[in-house]
Design a protein around this motif. Sequence first.
Motif, short mmCIF file in Angstrom:
data_model
loop_
_atom_site.label_atom_id
_atom_site.label_comp_id
_atom_site.label_asym_id
_atom_site.label_seq_id
_atom_site.Cartn_x
_atom_site.Cartn_y
_atom_site.Cartn_z
N LEU A 1 0.97 -1.30 0.00
CA LEU A 1 0.02 -0.03 0.03
C LEU A 1 0.72 1.27 0.07
CD1 LEU A 1 -2.93 -1.00 2.44
CD2 LEU A 1 -2.97 -0.85 -0.08
N TRP A 2 2.04 1.26 0.86
CA TRP A 2 3.00 2.27 0.68
C TRP A 2 3.51 2.66 -0.73
CZ3 TRP A 2 7.93 3.72 -0.50
CH2 TRP A 2 8.20 4.90 -0.12
N ILE A 3 3.84 1.68 -1.42
CA ILE A 3 4.22 1.84 -2.92
C ILE A 3 3.16 2.17 -3.78
CG2 ILE A 3 4.92 0.37 -4.82
CD1 ILE A 3 7.24 0.87 -2.89
N LEU A 4 2.07 1.73 -3.55
CA LEU A 4 0.97 2.28 -4.46
C LEU A 4 0.62 3.90 -4.26
CD1 LEU A 4 -1.43 -0.94 -4.20
CD2 LEU A 4 0.21 -0.42 -6.14
N ARG B 1 12.87 -0.33 -4.63
CA ARG B 1 13.81 -0.11 -3.77
C ARG B 1 13.92 0.81 -2.65
NH1 ARG B 1 18.64 -2.90 -6.03
NH2 ARG B 1 18.09 -3.69 -8.07
N ASP B 2 12.84 1.83 -2.70
CA ASP B 2 12.87 2.87 -1.86
C ASP B 2 11.88 2.63 -0.81
OD1 ASP B 2 14.66 4.44 -3.38
OD2 ASP B 2 12.88 5.70 -4.45
N LEU B 3 11.28 1.35 -0.61
CA LEU B 3 10.36 1.09 0.26
C LEU B 3 10.99 1.09 1.83
CD1 LEU B 3 7.64 -0.63 0.79
CD2 LEU B 3 8.90 -2.73 0.80
N PRO B 4 10.60 1.71 2.96
CA PRO B 4 10.99 1.84 3.95
C PRO B 4 11.23 0.57 4.78
CG PRO B 4 9.16 3.26 4.02
CD PRO B 4 8.98 2.37 2.52
N ASP B 5 12.33 0.26 5.39
CA ASP B 5 12.79 -1.00 6.09
C ASP B 5 11.62 -1.59 7.10
OD1 ASP B 5 15.25 -0.86 4.96
OD2 ASP B 5 15.99 0.15 6.53
N ARG B 6 10.68 -0.54 7.61
CA ARG B 6 9.55 -1.20 8.49
C ARG B 6 8.92 -2.19 7.94
NH1 ARG B 6 8.06 4.30 7.86
NH2 ARG B 6 6.33 4.44 6.77
N SER C 1 7.77 -7.04 -2.92
CA SER C 1 7.58 -7.06 -4.31
C SER C 1 7.14 -8.34 -5.04
CB SER C 1 8.49 -6.31 -5.12
OG SER C 1 9.70 -7.07 -5.26
N GLY C 2 7.97 -9.39 -4.31
CA GLY C 2 7.84 -10.73 -4.85
C GLY C 2 6.45 -11.13 -4.33
N ARG C 3 5.90 -11.07 -3.30
CA ARG C 3 4.43 -11.33 -2.71
C ARG C 3 3.58 -10.58 -3.42
NH1 ARG C 3 3.65 -12.83 2.79
NH2 ARG C 3 5.70 -13.33 2.82
N PHE C 4 3.90 -9.37 -3.86
CA PHE C 4 2.87 -8.50 -4.76
C PHE C 4 2.62 -9.27 -6.16
CE2 PHE C 4 2.16 -5.37 -8.16
CZ PHE C 4 0.75 -4.89 -7.69
N TYR C 5 3.70 -9.58 -6.91
CA TYR C 5 3.73 -10.07 -7.97
C TYR C 5 3.14 -11.56 -8.16
CZ TYR C 5 5.97 -5.77 -9.89
OH TYR C 5 6.24 -4.58 -10.08
#
Length: 88
Positions: A46-49, A56-61, A69-73
């Motif tokens: 949801l943060w990415i969307l 690659r900019d996804l926060p570590d939390r 991304s693997g789970r999303f795809y």
Amino acid sequence: MVTRNPISRKDLTNQQWQQLQLMLPKPSPKGGRPANDHRKIINGILWILRTGAPWRDLPDRYGAWETVSGRFYAWRKRGLWQQILQQL
């Protein structure tokens, strides 16, 4: 001192999570490393969307961007997102 990951005000609420978790696949009973928490993964997606940022900019939390991304795809390939939207 123990530091905890901050919870974003835009992450899933407990009520939203209770409704959504019933529609997600159960963790695999196979051996090996336990799967990452679905709630954390979905909050990362949801943060990415919301932001339009690259994975690659996804926060570590939210965990490793490769995992999120693997789970999303993988879920997209299985048609899970479409099923969830239809049920909601």
